[in-house]
Design an enzyme around this catalytic site. Structure first.
Site, mmCIF file in Angstrom:
data_model
loop_
_atom_site.group_PDB
_atom_site.id
_atom_site.type_symbol
_atom_site.label_atom_id
_atom_site.label_comp_id
_atom_site.label_asym_id
_atom_site.label_seq_id
_atom_site.Cartn_x
_atom_site.Cartn_y
_atom_site.Cartn_z
ATOM 1 C CB THR A 174 -1.073 0.044 1.057
ATOM 2 O OG1 THR A 174 -0.117 0.205 2.563
ATOM 3 C CG2 THR A 174 -1.857 -1.259 1.515
ATOM 4 C CD GLU A 319 -4.464 -2.107 3.455
ATOM 5 O OE1 GLU A 319 -5.200 -1.917 2.372
ATOM 6 O OE2 GLU A 319 -3.574 -1.671 4.073
ATOM 7 C CE LYS A 428 -11.085 14.487 15.270
ATOM 8 N NZ LYS A 428 -9.609 14.332 14.508
ATOM 9 C CD1 TRP A 433 -15.070 14.703 13.713
ATOM 10 C CD2 TRP A 433 -15.616 12.839 13.105
ATOM 11 N NE1 TRP A 433 -14.259 13.944 14.374
ATOM 12 C CE2 TRP A 433 -14.641 12.594 13.987
ATOM 13 C CE3 TRP A 433 -16.313 11.574 12.317
ATOM 14 C CZ2 TRP A 433 -14.348 11.312 14.381
ATOM 15 C CZ3 TRP A 433 -15.748 10.263 12.778
ATOM 16 C CH2 TRP A 433 -14.707 10.116 13.807
HETATM 17 P P1 AMP Z 1 -5.898 1.624 -1.684
HETATM 18 O O1 AMP Z 1 -5.374 0.570 -0.862
HETATM 19 O O2 AMP Z 1 -4.584 2.359 -2.109
HETATM 20 O O3 AMP Z 1 -6.704 1.118 -2.681
HETATM 21 O O4 AMP Z 1 -6.500 2.802 -1.032
HETATM 22 C C1 AMP Z 1 -7.694 2.482 -0.448
HETATM 23 C C2 AMP Z 1 -8.603 3.783 0.189
HETATM 24 O O5 AMP Z 1 -9.265 4.431 -0.807
HETATM 25 C C3 AMP Z 1 -9.608 3.241 0.948
HETATM 26 O O6 AMP Z 1 -9.542 3.076 2.267
HETATM 27 C C4 AMP Z 1 -10.479 4.641 0.907
HETATM 28 O O7 AMP Z 1 -9.955 5.730 1.775
HETATM 29 C C5 AMP Z 1 -10.081 5.122 -0.490
HETATM 30 N N1 AMP Z 1 -11.184 4.707 -1.252
HETATM 31 C C6 AMP Z 1 -11.459 3.542 -2.206
HETATM 32 N N2 AMP Z 1 -12.675 3.476 -2.870
HETATM 33 C C7 AMP Z 1 -13.296 4.755 -2.594
HETATM 34 C C8 AMP Z 1 -14.478 5.255 -2.735
HETATM 35 N N3 AMP Z 1 -15.483 4.387 -3.551
HETATM 36 N N4 AMP Z 1 -14.854 6.226 -1.957
HETATM 37 C C9 AMP Z 1 -14.169 6.860 -1.058
HETATM 38 N N5 AMP Z 1 -12.775 6.507 -0.904
HETATM 39 C C10 AMP Z 1 -12.477 5.365 -1.743
#
Ligand code: AMP
Length: 531
Positions: A174, A319, A428, A433
Site C-alpha cells: 500500500t 487490504e 473537526k 466532524w
Molecule cells: P488503496 O489501498 O490504495 O486502494 O486505497 C484504499 C482507500 O481508498 C480506501 O481506504 C479509501 O480511503 C479510498 N477509497 C477507495 N474507494 C473509495 C470510494 N469509492 N470512495 C471513497 N474512498 C475510496
C-alpha cells in the site's frame, strides 16, 4: 464429522487452465506499450505462461520466492502473473508511480529475485540498480528481451499447482500514508474466493458474454480481480496498456465492443470530457464500476443520462483484495422511485458474501445502521488482510478480528455504506466532524469546476474550518461567492467552507487519489480569512 467431497485446492493456475480448456479461443487484446494492438487468446496466454514458468525455474526461482512485475495492463503482464503463481512463487506487483526511493525500498523489503518490467520503466529500476542486492535479473517485457526467452522455453511436463491453497500468490504494497509502504500478501485461496465473489451478479457480474476493459491497473489492488475473474468467466479481455486518455479509451471501447469496464473516477472524468467535446456516443458499453476514490454523483449521472451507461460505485482497498462493497440496488431499493434509489446508489455500497462490515465508535463498540451515526469502518472476511508482510505494523486486527480501514463511514438502513472521509482527512469543527468528501462531490457538480479538494485549515475558535481548493476547467471562470452560493442549501449551514482557493493543479498520489497531504503542505502559510 468431515464432508466427503473431493479435495480441490483453490489454486489460481486452475483459473487459466479452465480458460484454456473452455474458452481457449476467447481473445485477450492489448494495446502494447510500443503502440500497436496485439491479439492473443486464453489458449495462447496459458501456453506462454507455462513457458514463463520454465524460464523462472531455469533461473532457479523456488516456491515462495518473490518475482516483481512493474507493468501496465497487457497480455504479457497476465502471462507473468500466471507463470509466477503457477509454480508457487509470489508475484510482487510494483507501482511505477511510487517514488524511486519507495520502489527501491519495497523491492528490498520483498527481496525480489527477478523483475519483469515494461521497457518504459527500466530507467526507474536502473537508477537504483546498485541498491537492490536481491535482484538477480531484470527482464524487459518487449520483443528484444522477453520474446526470445518465451520462444526458447520448453514447458514440457512442468507441474503447476499441487500446493496448499493458502500458499502466497501475490504481494502488493500500500502506498503508505504513514510510515513506509506495507505489503499485503494474498493467497491463492483468498484470490480465488475473491474471484467467485466479484463474478456474482450484485458485484461485477462478469460473464462469458462480456468484453471487459480493466482500466484499473494490475499493479495496484490487482485490477480489482479482473485478471482472475475475466478468464474464470471466459470474458474477452481488453488491456489498455499505457494510454488512458479519453480518445484512446474511447477507441478501445468501441473497436473491441467492450461491455464492462472498471476505473478510478479521474479516468472516466477524462472520457466524459472527450465524449462531450467530440459529441461521440458509446454504443456497446453497458456498465462501469468506479471506485478507488469517491465517485462524484455528477459523473455517475452524466454517464447514465448522456450515454445510457450504468455507473456502479464501489469501495475497496489493497487490504480487501480489493473489493469491499458495491452499490447495486438491493431488492428493497430496487422497488423505490428512481430519485429515491439514487440516494442509496450514490453511496459506496453493500458488501458481498465473504466480507463483514461494521462501523465503530471511539471505544470500538458497534454503531447503528441508521445512515446518521458516523464511525470508523471496520472489516473482516475471507479476502481481508490478517497482517502485513514480515509483521510490519504489528497486530492489525481488533479483539474481534476486524481490520480498521482508516476510513470514516455511515451505514444506512438498507445496508449502504458511505465513506465520509479518510480518518486523517476529517475536518473537526467545534468538536463535530465535517465530511470533506461530501463538499467535494457537491463542488465538482459546478460546471466550471474540473476537480476540487476540501481540507481543514486551522481556526482559533473552531479548531478547523473547511476550505475548498478548486481547479477550474480550461477557460472557465467563477468566483468564491458563486461557489459558496452553489453549495448553499445542499449542506448544513455550519459546513459552509470559510474560503475557496483556486489553484492550477490538484496533485494526485501514486494510486491516482488526490494527495491531500501535499495540498496541506502547499497551503502551509495559508491563513483563513475568518481566523
Ligand atoms: P488503496 O489501498 O490504495 O486502494 O486505497 C484504499 C482507500 O481508498 C480506501 O481506504 C479509501 O480511503 C479510498 N477509497 C477507495 N474507494 C473509495 C470510494 N469509492 N470512495 C471513497 N474512498 C475510496
Amino acid at each position: 464429522m468431515l464432508g466427503l467431497m473431493q479435495d480441490w485446492p483453490l489454486t489460481l493456475d486452475r483459473i487459466i487452465a479452465h480458460a484454456r480448456t473452455w474458452h481457449g479461443e476467447t481473445e485477450v487484446v492489448s494495446r502494447s506499450i510500443e503502440g500497436p494492438i496485439l491479439r492473443s487468446t486464453y489458449g495462447q496466454i496459458h501456453e506462454r505462461a507455462r513457458r514463463l514458468s520454465r524460464v523462472l525455474l531455469d533461473l532457479g526461482v523456488q516456491p515462495g520466492d518473490r518475482v516483481g512485475a512493474m507493468a501496465l495492463n497487457t497480455g504479457r503482464h497476465l502471462e507473468v502473473w500466471y507463470g509466477v503463481m503457477g509454480i508457487g512463487a509470489v508475484c510482487h506487483t510494483l507501482n511505477p508511480r511510487m517514488s524511486p526511493d519507495q520502489i527501491c525500498y519495497i523491492i528490498n523489503h520483498a527481496e525480489d529475485r527477478i523483475i519483469f518490467c515494461d521497457a518504459i520503466f527500466l530507467p526507474i529500476l536502473h537508477s537504483r540498480r546498485d541498491q537492490m542486492p536481491s535482484v538477480q535479473r531484470i527482464i524487459a517485457l518487449n520483443d528484444e528481451d522477453y520474446e526470445p526467452l518465451i520462444a526458447a522455453a520448453a514447458p514440457g511436463d512442468l507441474a503447476w499447482g499441487g500446493f496448499d491453497e493458502n500458499t502466497a500468490a501475490g504481494l502488493c504494497y500500500t502506498s503508505g500514508t504513514t510510515g513506509e509502504p506495507k505489503g499485503v500478501l494474498y493467497s491463492h485461496r483468498s484470490n480465488f474466493l475473491h474471484t467467485f465473489a466479484t463474478m456474482s451478479a450484485d458485484v461485477m457480474g462478469v460473464s462469458s458474454r462480456d468484453v471487459v476493459l480493466p482500466v484499473v491497473p494490475m499493479f495496484h489492488a490487482n485490477a480489482w480481480g479482473l485478471a482472475f475473474s475475466g478468464p474464470a468467466a471466459g470474458a474477452k479481455l481488453v488491456m489498455p496498456g499505457a494510454k488512458l486518455d479519453g480518445a484512446s479509451i474511447f477507441e478501445l471501447l468501441e473497436t473491441e465492443k467492450v461491455t464492462l469496464s472498471a476505473a478510478v473516477p479521474t479516468v472516466f472524468q477524462m472520457l466524459l470530457t472527450y465524449l462531450r467535446e467530440t459529441g461521440q456516443r458509446l454504443t456497446t458499453l453497458q456498465r462501469v464500476v468506479i471506485g478507488g476514490a469517491a465517485l462524484p454523483p455528477a459523473l455517475m449521472h452524466a454517464f447514465q443520462d448522456e450515454q445510457d451507461v450504468l455507473v456502479v460505485h464501489a469501495w475497496g482497498m489493497t487490504e480487501t483484495s480489493p473489493l469491499g462493497v458495491v452499490s447495486m440496488p438491493e431488492s428493497r431499493v430496487a422497488a423505490l422511485s428512481p430519485a429515491a434509489q439514487r440516494v442509496h446508489l450514490e453511496k459506496q455500497g453493500r458488501p458481498p458474501i465473504g466480507i463483514e462490515l461494521r462501523i465503530a465508535d471511539e471505544t470500538g463498540a458497534d454503531l447503528p445502521h441508521d445512515g446518521q451515526a458516523v464511525g470508523r469502518l471496520m472489516v473482516r472476511g475471507v479476502f481481508v488482510a490478517g497482517g502485513y508482510f514480515r509483521g510490519e505494523g504489528g497486530d492489525i486486527l481488533d479483539d474481534r478480528g476486524f481490520f480498521d480501514t482508516g476510513d470514516i463511514a455511515t451505514i444506512d438502513e438498507y445496508g449502504f455504506m458511505e465513506i465520509t472521509d479518510r480518518a486523517k482527512d476529517v475536518i473537526k469543527s467545534g468538536g463535530e466532524w465535517i465530511s470533506s468528501i461530501e463538499i467535494e462531490n457537491l463542488t465538482m457538480a459546478h460546471p466550471a469546476v474540473e476537480i476540487a479538494a476540501v481540507v481543514g485549515a486551522a481556526h482559533p475558535k473552531w479548531d478547523e474550518r473547511p476550505v475548498v481548493v478548486a481547479k477550474l476547467k480550461p477557460e472557465a471562470s467563477v468566483d468564491r461567492a458563486e461557489i459558496l452560493a452553489f453549495l448553499e442549501g445542499k449542506i448544513p449551514r455550519w459546513w459552509t467552507p470559510d474560503d475557496v482557493v483556486f489553484v492550477d493543479d490538484i496533485p494526485l498520489g501514486p494510486t491516482g487519489k488526490v494527495d491531500k497531504k501535499l495540498i496541506r503542505q502547499r497551503m502551509a502559510g495559508y491563513v483563513l480569512p475568518t481566523a
